[in-house]
Design an enzyme around this catalytic site. Structure first.
Site: not given
Ligand code: NCD
Ligand code: ZN
Length: 399
Positions: A48, A50, A52, A82, A140, A169, A272
């Site tokens: 998990h 992100h 970007r 996302n 997610e 999520h 995450d």
């Molecule tokens: C995640 C993000 O910033 O992409 N942020 C988070 O606080 N976990 C998106 C999300 O899971 O809400």
């Molecule tokens: Zn999330």
């Protein structure tokens, strides 16, 4: 060929590993080749992150995120869709995989988004992607999003008959309000209720569960827990200030303590990793970076006896590989990829944001003690010190 103190089938043994074409060929008493100082663990898998990139390159890129992963002893990441634009079709998916192919320092896999806009044709998109790549999951899925275009309700999940893993999520929007700090506004019930409802519908993978009640309600599905819900709590608010928002929010100290005490019940530890600029954090953006600090902080916790190495390896390497089907990863075993992270337990350091490699430039773990890897091997090649870009994406021919 390397040898040293190796984590093998649940315990440490003095042994050597012979590698051929990136895979472990033999594990045995042989002591030939390079002697490794420290303990040799399977390199981690972070299911998990992100990373970007695309139109949010000021927060993180696949290049900087994966370099951060490498320095944290992670050999494989699963990136979340996302992004801006959202990865909700095969074309955008392919574009992202091509960036990863050129830029990633570690092995890279990507989930596909499911939104109200693509739910009608999601099966087609899955099929197109699967002709070329290994697709770990759809998700997610943001149940919690109140924006119309992203609102996938329980009803939509029910109607979809997908032959793919779906990660959720789990926060129900009916229990979520907006406000700062967000832990005062996003109720525990949001998570507990969402898990309960999804469990009635089918077999899902739950992202970043943060409460005992939610963990105890998972029976069909699988789940992960993020390090910040174990290590941090609302009591960190004074220290974190503007940085405090994360979804799901930080909980009470007693919740975090329960997760640490019950670490053996957690299936997967996943960061995450959700980097935002300091400017974005001031404006309330939710998310913490973590791909580089998860394994090192937990190795330190294992060194001090708060968790066992056996549990740690299971949650950060073996189970992620099993649950998501990365069959060549997750264990030091004959036939698997030779992916190792070497930790010298005498090298305990305090975490400083300036030493980390994420573009965002901050960490919620400033000053925490950690043991960072001194060497990382990816398919037999030492890649941490050389910083060679050996990461690969999964073509279908390889799985
Ligand atoms: C995640 C993000 O910033 O992409 N942020 C988070 O606080 N976990 C998106 C999300 O899971 O809400
Ligand atoms: Zn999330």
């Amino acid at each position: 060929m390397i040898y040293g103190k190796l984590f093998y089938r649940g315990e440490f043994v003095e042994a050597g590993v012979e590698v051929e074409e990136g895979r472990i060929k033999r594990i045995g008493k042989l002591v030939k080749g390079r002697k490794v100082n420290g303990i040799i663990l399977p390199a981690g898998i972070d299911v998990h992150v992100h990373f970007r990139d695309f139109e949010e390159r000021e927060k993180e890129t696949i290049e900087t995120g994966s370099l951060s992963a490498l320095h944290g002893g992670i050999c494989l990441v699963v990136d979340q869709p996302n992004t801006r634009p959202v990865v909700d079709n095969a074309e955008t998916y392919f574009r992202r995989m091509e960036i990863a192919e050129k830029r990633s320092y570690v092995d890279y896999a990507l989930n596909l988004a499911l939104t109200n806009k693509n739910s009608e044709r999601i099966a087609e998109e899955v099929e197109k992607i699967r002709k070329k790549y290994f697709l770990p999951a759809i998700g997610e899925v943001f149940l919690q999003n109140d924006k119309k275009e992203l609102e996938i309700g329980y009803e939509t999940l029910k109607k979809l008959n997908l032959n793919a893993k779906v990660t959720i999520h789990a926060e129900d929007p009916r229990f979520v309000e907006r406000g700062f700090p967000n832990f005062l506004f996003r109720k525990k019930e949001a998570e507990i209720f969402a898990v309960e409802e999804c469990e009635k519908i089918g077999n899902f993978h739950f992202c970043h569960l943060s409460t005992r009640e939610a963990v105890e309600r998972v029976s069909k599905g699988s789940f992960e827990v993020a390090p910040h819900h174990i290590l941090l709590s609302v009591e960190d608010y004074n220290r974190l200030g503007d940085l405090v928002n994360v979804n799901p929010p930080l909980r009470q100290k007693s919740d975090a303590d329960w997760l640490l005490r019950n670490f053996n019940r957690i299936q997967i530890l996943a960061s995450d990793h959700a980097p935002h600029t300091l400017e974005d954090k001031k404006n309330g953006s939710a998310g913490f970076p973590g791909v580089e600090t998860t394994y090192p902080i937990f190795v330190e916790l294992a060194r001090r006896g708060f968790v066992s190495f056996r549990d740690l390896v299971e949650k950060i390497a073996t189970n992620p590989a099993k649950v998501f089907g990365f069959r060549d990863y997750g264990e030091i075993e004959v036939g698997k990829f030779a992916n190792f992270a070497v930790f010298d337990l005498k090298e305990v350091r305090e975490i400083r944001a300036e030493d980390l490699h994420s573009l965002c430039g901050w960490t919620p773990y400033e000053g925490f003690k950690a043991v960072f890897p001194v060497q990382v091997y990816l398919r037999g090649e030492e890649v941490l010190q050389s910083q060679s870009r050996a990461g690969k994406v999964f073509g279908v021919s390889e799985v």
